[in-house]
Design an enzyme around this catalytic site. Structure first.
Site, PDB file in Angstrom:
ATOM      1  N   LYS A  15      -3.559  30.945  19.483  1.00 51.41           N
ATOM      2  CA  LYS A  15      -5.023  31.116  19.552  1.00 51.41           C
ATOM      3  C   LYS A  15      -5.354  32.587  19.790  1.00 51.41           C
ATOM      4  O   LYS A  15      -4.724  33.236  20.626  1.00 51.41           O
ATOM      5  CB  LYS A  15      -5.593  30.306  20.718  1.00 51.41           C
ATOM      6  CG  LYS A  15      -5.278  28.818  20.649  1.00 51.41           C
ATOM      7  CD  LYS A  15      -6.385  28.083  19.914  1.00 51.41           C
ATOM      8  CE  LYS A  15      -6.246  26.574  20.020  1.00 51.41           C
ATOM      9  NZ  LYS A  15      -5.004  26.028  19.498  1.00 51.41           N
ATOM     10  N   GLN A  33       6.887  40.823  14.186  1.00 53.42           N
ATOM     11  CA  GLN A  33       5.595  41.445  14.488  1.00 53.42           C
ATOM     12  C   GLN A  33       4.517  40.387  14.754  1.00 53.42           C
ATOM     13  O   GLN A  33       3.772  40.464  15.732  1.00 53.42           O
ATOM     14  CB  GLN A  33       5.188  42.352  13.309  1.00 53.42           C
ATOM     15  CG  GLN A  33       3.997  43.230  13.582  1.00 53.42           C
ATOM     16  CD  GLN A  33       4.305  44.345  14.581  1.00 53.42           C
ATOM     17  OE1 GLN A  33       5.461  44.617  14.881  1.00 53.42           O
ATOM     18  NE2 GLN A  33       3.267  44.964  15.107  1.00 53.42           N
ATOM     19  N   GLY A  54      36.058  52.151   3.993  1.00 48.56           N
ATOM     20  CA  GLY A  54      35.044  51.098   4.040  1.00 48.56           C
ATOM     21  C   GLY A  54      34.384  50.996   2.681  1.00 48.56           C
ATOM     22  O   GLY A  54      34.892  50.331   1.769  1.00 48.56           O
ATOM     23  N   GLU A  80      30.232  43.780   2.373  1.00 42.17           N
ATOM     24  CA  GLU A  80      30.449  43.402   0.960  1.00 42.17           C
ATOM     25  C   GLU A  80      29.695  44.341   0.011  1.00 42.17           C
ATOM     26  O   GLU A  80      29.120  43.909  -0.980  1.00 42.17           O
ATOM     27  CB  GLU A  80      30.104  41.927   0.719  1.00 42.17           C
ATOM     28  CG  GLU A  80      31.074  41.016   1.453  1.00 42.17           C
ATOM     29  CD  GLU A  80      30.978  39.560   1.070  1.00 42.17           C
ATOM     30  OE1 GLU A  80      30.777  39.268  -0.116  1.00 42.17           O
ATOM     31  OE2 GLU A  80      31.111  38.725   1.967  1.00 42.17           O
TER      32      GLU A  80
HETATM   33  C1  LIG Z   1      29.711  42.239  10.470  1.00 46.83           C
HETATM   34  C2  LIG Z   1      30.703  42.784   9.502  1.00 46.83           C
HETATM   35  C3  LIG Z   1      31.672  41.947   8.963  1.00 46.83           C
HETATM   36  C4  LIG Z   1      32.642  42.466   8.090  1.00 46.83           C
HETATM   37  N1  LIG Z   1      33.625  41.642   7.592  1.00 46.83           N
HETATM   38  C5  LIG Z   1      34.611  42.169   6.804  1.00 46.83           C
HETATM   39  C6  LIG Z   1      35.700  41.359   6.365  1.00 46.83           C
HETATM   40  O1  LIG Z   1      35.776  40.157   6.651  1.00 46.83           O
HETATM   41  N2  LIG Z   1      36.680  41.939   5.625  1.00 46.83           N
HETATM   42  C7  LIG Z   1      36.654  43.254   5.275  1.00 46.83           C
HETATM   43  O2  LIG Z   1      37.567  43.707   4.596  1.00 46.83           O
HETATM   44  N3  LIG Z   1      35.624  44.064   5.688  1.00 46.83           N
HETATM   45  C8  LIG Z   1      34.616  43.548   6.443  1.00 46.83           C
HETATM   46  N4  LIG Z   1      33.572  44.347   6.867  1.00 46.83           N
HETATM   47  C9  LIG Z   1      33.584  45.769   6.535  1.00 46.83           C
HETATM   48  C10 LIG Z   1      32.492  46.148   5.554  1.00 46.83           C
HETATM   49  O3  LIG Z   1      32.805  45.736   4.275  1.00 46.83           O
HETATM   50  C11 LIG Z   1      32.295  47.668   5.707  1.00 46.83           C
HETATM   51  O4  LIG Z   1      31.645  47.876   6.954  1.00 46.83           O
HETATM   52  C12 LIG Z   1      31.478  48.244   4.566  1.00 46.83           C
HETATM   53  O5  LIG Z   1      32.229  48.269   3.392  1.00 46.83           O
HETATM   54  C13 LIG Z   1      31.019  49.669   4.909  1.00 46.83           C
HETATM   55  O6  LIG Z   1      32.105  50.439   5.301  1.00 46.83           O
HETATM   56  P1  LIG Z   1      32.035  51.325   6.628  1.00 46.83           P
HETATM   57  O7  LIG Z   1      31.553  50.471   7.742  1.00 46.83           O
HETATM   58  O8  LIG Z   1      33.326  52.023   6.782  1.00 46.83           O
HETATM   59  O9  LIG Z   1      30.873  52.360   6.328  1.00 46.83           O
HETATM   60  P2  LIG Z   1      31.009  53.685   5.450  1.00 46.83           P
HETATM   61  O10 LIG Z   1      31.895  53.466   4.282  1.00 46.83           O
HETATM   62  O11 LIG Z   1      31.290  54.807   6.361  1.00 46.83           O
HETATM   63  O12 LIG Z   1      29.521  53.823   4.903  1.00 46.83           O
HETATM   64  C14 LIG Z   1      28.435  54.105   5.792  1.00 46.83           C
HETATM   65  C15 LIG Z   1      27.154  54.073   5.011  1.00 46.83           C
HETATM   66  O13 LIG Z   1      27.142  55.082   4.018  1.00 46.83           O
HETATM   67  C16 LIG Z   1      26.271  54.712   2.988  1.00 46.83           C
HETATM   68  N5  LIG Z   1      26.962  54.869   1.700  1.00 46.83           N
HETATM   69  C17 LIG Z   1      28.069  54.246   1.264  1.00 46.83           C
HETATM   70  N6  LIG Z   1      28.402  54.684   0.025  1.00 46.83           N
HETATM   71  C18 LIG Z   1      27.478  55.614  -0.303  1.00 46.83           C
HETATM   72  C19 LIG Z   1      27.277  56.448  -1.443  1.00 46.83           C
HETATM   73  N7  LIG Z   1      28.110  56.392  -2.499  1.00 46.83           N
HETATM   74  N8  LIG Z   1      26.237  57.312  -1.443  1.00 46.83           N
HETATM   75  C20 LIG Z   1      25.383  57.364  -0.366  1.00 46.83           C
HETATM   76  N9  LIG Z   1      25.523  56.606   0.723  1.00 46.83           N
HETATM   77  C21 LIG Z   1      26.554  55.750   0.754  1.00 46.83           C
HETATM   78  C22 LIG Z   1      25.871  53.245   3.235  1.00 46.83           C
HETATM   79  O14 LIG Z   1      24.577  53.214   3.825  1.00 46.83           O
HETATM   80  C23 LIG Z   1      26.894  52.781   4.240  1.00 46.83           C
HETATM   81  O15 LIG Z   1      26.412  51.746   5.068  1.00 46.83           O
HETATM   82  C24 LIG Z   1      32.593  43.839   7.730  1.00 46.83           C
HETATM   83  C25 LIG Z   1      31.599  44.668   8.282  1.00 46.83           C
HETATM   84  C26 LIG Z   1      30.670  44.158   9.151  1.00 46.83           C
HETATM   85  C27 LIG Z   1      29.631  45.081   9.725  1.00 46.83           C
END
Ligand SMILES: Cc1cc2nc3c(=O)[nH]c(=O)nc-3n(C[C@H](O)[C@H](O)[C@H](O)COP(=O)(O)OP(=O)(O)OC[C@H]3O[C@@H](n4cnc5c(N)ncnc54)[C@H](O)[C@@H]3O)c2cc1C
Length: 389
Positions: free
Chosen positions: A273, A341, A136, A368
């Site tokens: 109100k 709120q 991700g 993103e």
């Molecule tokens: C509604 C939605 C739509 C999406 N649409 C698409 C799409 O169209 N195409 C696509 O390819 N992907 C899509 N995504 C995926 C999205 O890009 C990923 O969810 C995002 O990159 C985070 O990856 P993950 O969910 O695996 O979280 P993880 O990689 O597990 O990360 C979890 C959390 O760790 C924290 N974190 C991350 N890096 C660090 C760091 N270096 N140091 C400390 N903390 C950190 C952040 O708070 C992060 O939210 C979508 C996600 C959602 C929720």
């Protein structure tokens, strides 16, 4: 609903941007889409936004678009306007751009000629498939593989969290083509039609702000030679270039949600109100409204500074785009929380606008590039700039 757009007088914009903001707001406030499913609602928004001509801002003029090049400010103005009205209208618009961006930047002429005009008319739905179950935030950890076969490529692997998953007509998929390479090297982009044998839609993912989202699997999925997007092994850079264009527009959507939240709250403040006058007469409520207005302007300033810089100043915009993405999404979340709120019990009632906005804004701080990723980026870019100074 009319959300005041006084910020359009700011110097970041030219007259065509102002005209676009006016016409988009006038059009979208007449539109309501209610169907039996989120998939149908999304398809309908794509069709209507396409017919109204606004999807033309998602592709360059050569392929049916409105302007010679993609223009960040136009994309941002449209996303902010649509988001203020309806989260799915914004989603439908944004995904046509993000989903087709890699075709615009790296597709063959044949692919662009066939698909981009359809994207711009709302006749083909696009998706961007980078994330995987184990990749991700750390996107370069992706494991989907593509190997050369006679006349094309064979894809195996899975993508998840794919917006428009299940309703898209095509997916821009990023896969490892050089298994010996690690990190960002050896990744390539592919155009994959939704009806390609071997592509299956797995789990549909339900989220707090419903939109089409799915896990997609590739099992010996064969795509032709011409499906390669950009140069072989250059796919990660292509994915990042695509995200670079659209990341600022996420900030614009957040700004649109926040603007609507403030608008709703001002209405509530005038009409509710209490204590012999109105909520808006209470000094503490006025202070909270002051905080909301200030945070909204800060979000909008970060957003449009980045979009303006991208459109008009040569050079890297990584830092300002990351500041806009994290700044606007975090500030918008605060604005909307205060809006809930000040609405009291009404604020958490299902069906209220601010209740919906509270759910709509949340994912923007994650996708993103999560806020933490943007913070790191800005920190590194700031150190680099200091070293160069
Ligand atoms: C509604 C939605 C739509 C999406 N649409 C698409 C799409 O169209 N195409 C696509 O390819 N992907 C899509 N995504 C995926 C999205 O890009 C990923 O969810 C995002 O990159 C985070 O990856 P993950 O969910 O695996 O979280 P993880 O990689 O597990 O990360 C979890 C959390 O760790 C924290 N974190 C991350 N890096 C660090 C760091 N270096 N140091 C400390 N903390 C950190 C952040 O708070 C992060 O939210 C979508 C996600 C959602 C929720």
């Amino acid at each position: 609903m009319t959300v005041p757009a006084t910020h359009m007088a700011w110097p970041f914009f030219n007259d065509p941007h102002r005209d676009l903001a006016t016409s988009a707001a006038a059009w979208v406030c007449t539109q309501t889409v209610e169907t039996a499913s989120v998939d149908e609602t999304c398809r309908e928004w794509v069709r209507r936004i396409g017919t109204a001509g606004f999807l033309r801002y998602c592709v360059p003029e050569k392929w049916g678009g409105a302007l010679p090049e993609l223009d960040s400010r136009s994309l941002c103005v449209l996303r902010e306007t649509f988001a203020a009205h309806d989260g799915l209208a914004d989603f439908a618009f944004a995904m046509q751009g993000l989903g087709s961006g890699a075709v615009t930047l790296g597709g063959s002429d044949a692919l662009r000629d066939e698909w981009l005009p359809r994207v711009s008319r709302g006749e083909a739905i696009a998706a961007f498939a980078l994330s995987e179950p184990e990749a991700g935030s750390d996107a370069v950890a992706l494991q989907t593989r593509a190997e050369r076969v006679a006349g094309g490529w064979r894809l195996n692997g899975a993508k998840t969290w794919i917006s428009n998953g299940g309703i898209a007509d095509f997916y821009c998929v990023f896969a490892r083509t050089a298994p010996g390479e690690s990190g960002s090297r050896g990744i390539s982009g592919f155009f994959v039609r939704a009806d390609s044998p071997g592509l299956t839609i797995g789990e549909r993912i339900e989220v707090m702000s419903p939109h089409p989202l799915a896990t997609i699997s590739f099992t010996d999925c064969i795509v032709p030679e011409g499906a390669l997007l950009g140069a072989e092994s250059d796919g990660f850079a292509l994915a990042m270039r695509t995200l670079d264009i659209f990341r600022v527009s996420v900030a614009a959507a957040a700004t649109g949600f926040a603007r609507r939240a403030l608008d709703e709250t001002l209405r509530q403040a005038r009409s509710r109100k209490m204590f012999g006058s109105t909520l808006g007469e209470q000094p503490l409520a006025q202070a909270i409204l002051g905080d909301m207005a200030t945070d909204l302007d800060a979000a909008a300033l970060l957003t449009y500074r980045a979009a303006w810089q991208r459109d008009t100043q040569p050079g890297r915009t990584t830092s300002v785009a990351a500041m806009a993405k994290m700044g606007a999404t975090e500030l918008a979340q605060k604005v909307i929380d205060r809006a809930v709120q000040l609405h009291g019990g009404r604020g958490v009632r299902v069906g209220e606008v601010v209740e919906r906005l509270y759910r709509d804004i949340r994912a923007l701080r994650i996708y993103e590039g999560a806020t933490e990723v943007q913070r790191l980026l800005v920190g590194r870019e700031t150190l680099k700039a200091h070293h160069l100074a």
